[in-house]
Design a protein around this motif. Structure first.
Motif, PDB file in Angstrom:
ATOM      1  N   ARG A   1       0.836  -1.194   0.000  1.00 54.03           N
ATOM      2  CA  ARG A   1       0.000   0.000   0.000  1.00 54.03           C
ATOM      3  C   ARG A   1       0.876   1.251   0.000  1.00 54.03           C
ATOM      4  N   ARG A   2       0.316   2.333  -0.502  1.00 53.28           N
ATOM      5  CA  ARG A   2       0.967   3.641  -0.509  1.00 53.28           C
ATOM      6  C   ARG A   2       0.134   4.560   0.362  1.00 53.28           C
ATOM      7  N   VAL A   3       0.798   5.276   1.290  1.00 59.47           N
ATOM      8  CA  VAL A   3       0.099   6.158   2.214  1.00 59.47           C
ATOM      9  C   VAL A   3       0.926   7.433   2.396  1.00 59.47           C
ATOM     10  N   ALA A   4       0.262   8.543   2.654  1.00 62.93           N
ATOM     11  CA  ALA A   4       0.975   9.789   2.941  1.00 62.93           C
ATOM     12  C   ALA A   4       1.779   9.617   4.221  1.00 62.93           C
ATOM     13  N   SER A   5       2.913  10.309   4.321  1.00 66.32           N
ATOM     14  CA  SER A   5       3.778  10.173   5.492  1.00 66.32           C
ATOM     15  C   SER A   5       3.276  10.945   6.701  1.00 66.32           C
ATOM     16  N   SER A   6       2.153  11.613   6.586  1.00 69.06           N
ATOM     17  CA  SER A   6       1.539  12.291   7.722  1.00 69.06           C
ATOM     18  C   SER A   6       0.154  11.686   7.957  1.00 69.06           C
ATOM     19  N   PRO A   7      -0.343  11.771   9.182  1.00 70.59           N
ATOM     20  CA  PRO A   7      -1.629  11.136   9.508  1.00 70.59           C
ATOM     21  C   PRO A   7      -2.789  11.648   8.656  1.00 70.59           C
ATOM     22  N   GLY A   8      -3.750  10.757   8.430  1.00 68.75           N
ATOM     23  CA  GLY A   8      -4.976  11.146   7.753  1.00 68.75           C
ATOM     24  C   GLY A   8      -4.933  11.065   6.245  1.00 68.75           C
ATOM     25  N   GLY A   9      -3.832  10.582   5.702  1.00 65.53           N
ATOM     26  CA  GLY A   9      -3.725  10.496   4.252  1.00 65.53           C
ATOM     27  C   GLY A   9      -4.492   9.316   3.687  1.00 65.53           C
ATOM     28  N   ARG A  10      -4.744   9.386   2.400  1.00 67.96           N
ATOM     29  CA  ARG A  10      -5.444   8.321   1.705  1.00 67.96           C
ATOM     30  C   ARG A  10      -4.507   7.123   1.529  1.00 67.96           C
ATOM     31  N   VAL A  11      -5.026   5.928   1.765  1.00 66.04           N
ATOM     32  CA  VAL A  11      -4.273   4.691   1.578  1.00 66.04           C
ATOM     33  C   VAL A  11      -4.712   4.066   0.267  1.00 66.04           C
ATOM     34  N   GLU A  12      -3.756   3.708  -0.587  1.00 68.97           N
ATOM     35  CA  GLU A  12      -4.121   3.068  -1.841  1.00 68.97           C
ATOM     36  C   GLU A  12      -3.279   1.826  -2.078  1.00 68.97           C
ATOM     37  N   GLN A  13      -3.931   0.792  -2.545  1.00 73.55           N
ATOM     38  CA  GLN A  13      -3.277  -0.464  -2.896  1.00 73.55           C
ATOM     39  C   GLN A  13      -2.540  -0.259  -4.212  1.00 73.55           C
ATOM     40  N   ILE A  14      -1.251  -0.699  -4.276  1.00 68.49           N
ATOM     41  CA  ILE A  14      -0.520  -0.514  -5.533  1.00 68.49           C
ATOM     42  C   ILE A  14       0.041  -1.817  -6.111  1.00 68.49           C
ATOM     43  N   THR A  15      -0.123  -2.937  -5.403  1.00 65.92           N
ATOM     44  CA  THR A  15       0.196  -4.228  -6.016  1.00 65.92           C
ATOM     45  C   THR A  15      -1.041  -5.116  -5.947  1.00 65.92           C
ATOM     46  N   ARG A  16      -1.048  -6.142  -6.785  1.00 63.28           N
ATOM     47  CA  ARG A  16      -2.137  -7.108  -6.780  1.00 63.28           C
ATOM     48  C   ARG A  16      -1.550  -8.485  -6.474  1.00 63.28           C
ATOM     49  N   LEU A  17      -2.116  -9.125  -5.453  1.00 68.84           N
ATOM     50  CA  LEU A  17      -1.649 -10.449  -5.058  1.00 68.84           C
ATOM     51  C   LEU A  17      -2.291 -11.537  -5.902  1.00 68.84           C
ATOM     52  N   ASN A  18      -1.498 -12.501  -6.288  1.00 63.50           N
ATOM     53  CA  ASN A  18      -2.028 -13.727  -6.871  1.00 63.50           C
ATOM     54  C   ASN A  18      -2.234 -14.715  -5.740  1.00 63.50           C
ATOM     55  N   PRO A  19      -3.080 -15.721  -5.904  1.00 63.71           N
ATOM     56  CA  PRO A  19      -3.311 -16.694  -4.830  1.00 63.71           C
ATOM     57  C   PRO A  19      -2.000 -17.338  -4.367  1.00 63.71           C
ATOM     58  N   GLY A  20      -1.831 -17.413  -3.056  1.00 64.50           N
ATOM     59  CA  GLY A  20      -0.674 -18.075  -2.465  1.00 64.50           C
ATOM     60  C   GLY A  20       0.603 -17.268  -2.422  1.00 64.50           C
ATOM     61  N   GLU A  21       0.571 -15.972  -2.733  1.00 64.83           N
ATOM     62  CA  GLU A  21       1.806 -15.194  -2.670  1.00 64.83           C
ATOM     63  C   GLU A  21       1.719 -14.082  -1.639  1.00 64.83           C
ATOM     64  N   ARG A  22       2.912 -13.598  -1.216  1.00 69.94           N
ATOM     65  CA  ARG A  22       3.026 -12.477  -0.280  1.00 69.94           C
ATOM     66  C   ARG A  22       3.964 -11.448  -0.892  1.00 69.94           C
ATOM     67  N   HIS A  23       3.685 -10.178  -0.624  1.00 66.63           N
ATOM     68  CA  HIS A  23       4.532  -9.085  -1.100  1.00 66.63           C
ATOM     69  C   HIS A  23       5.207  -8.438   0.109  1.00 66.63           C
ATOM     70  N   GLU A  24       6.534  -8.275   0.020  1.00 69.93           N
ATOM     71  CA  GLU A  24       7.316  -7.779   1.150  1.00 69.93           C
ATOM     72  C   GLU A  24       8.432  -6.851   0.677  1.00 69.93           C
TER      73      GLU A  24
END
Length: 194
Positions: A115-138
Motif C-alpha cells: 500500500r501507498r500512504v501519505a507520510s503524515s496522519p490522515g492520508g489516503r491509503v491506496e493499494q498498488i500491487t495485486r496479489l495472486n493466490p498463495g503469494e506475499r509481497h514484502e
C-alpha cells in the motif's frame, strides 16, 4: 553501551540519507527503542517515545524524521525528538520505505498487497500491487528519481523474486528471480539472496 543489546539482527540498521546518522533497534532494561548514533561522535542514545518498536527504522528523505512500527501502528517522529504521529495501522513486523514524494510504501508481509500512504496522519491509503493466490509481497524499496519501486514476491518458483512495480499500480516485472531484497546504490542495484 553496557547493558544494551541488539533487539533484532545487527544488520538491520538504517543510515540517514544525508549519511550523518545511524538508527537501529536496541534493548536496554528490557525495553526496545530506536537509538540514534551521530556518526561524527561516539555517543548514541535512545529516541524518546519509541518504546516497543517492532520494525527496523526508516528515515525520511530529508533525514529529519524516522518512521517505525510500535503498538501495531506505523508512526513517525522527528529525529531530534518530539511528538509521535500515528500514520496508519501496521503489522508488528511490517516492512516499508519512505519516498521522495513524502509517501510511504508499506507491506505487512501477509495476505495484504503493498500500500501507498501519505507520510503524515490522515492520508489516503491506496493499494498498488495485486496479489495472486498463495503469494506475499514484502520489502518495498523506492527507486530514487522514478515513480517505481522494488518489492519481493514470496511465491512458487516461477513467480518468486524481486519485482519492479509502478506507483500508479501498473504492471510489475520480475527483475531478480533469486533475490529477496533490493535497493539502489547510485547506478547499481544491491540485492540479497536467501
Amino acid at each position: 553501551p553496557a547493558g544494551v543489546s541488539f533487539a533484532t539482527d545487527p544488520g538491520q540498521f538504517s543510515l540517514s540519507p544525508d549519511g550523518r546518522r545511524l538508527a537501529l533497534d536496541l534493548t536496554a532494561g528490557g525495553i526496545t527503542r530506536i537509538w540514534v548514533w551521530r556518526l561524527d561522535s561516539v555517543d548514541l542514545g535512545p529516541l524518546a517515545g519509541t518504546d516497543g518498536v517492532t520494525s527496523w527504522p526508516v528515515w525520511s528523505p530529508d533525514s529529519q524524521n524516522i518512521a517505525f512500527v510500535s503498538a501495531n501502528r506505523l508512526c513517525r517522529i522527528p529525529v531530534i525528538g518530539g511528538r509521535i504521529e500515528a500514520i496508519e495501522p501496521a503489522a508488528p513486523r511490517a516492512s516499508f520505505d519512505w519516498g521522495e514524494d513524502e509517501t510511504i510504501l508499506t507491506a505487512d508481509g501477509g495476505t495484504e498487497p503493498i500500500r501507498r500512504v501519505a507520510s503524515s496522519p490522515g492520508g489516503r491509503v491506496e493499494q498498488i500491487t495485486r496479489l495472486n493466490p498463495g503469494e506475499r509481497h514484502e520489502f518495498p524499496r523506492f527507486i530514487p528519481g522514478l515513480h517505481r519501486f522494488f518489492f519481493f514476491v514470496r511465491a512458487d518458483p516461477l513467480r518468486e523474486g524481486i519485482w519492479e512495480g509502478s506507483l500508479d499500480g501498473g504492471t510489475a516485472l520480475r527483475v531478480l528471480p533469486a533475490a529477496v531484497t533490493a535497493s539502489m546504490a547510485g547506478d547499481f542495484v544491491v540485492y540479497s539472496v536467501d
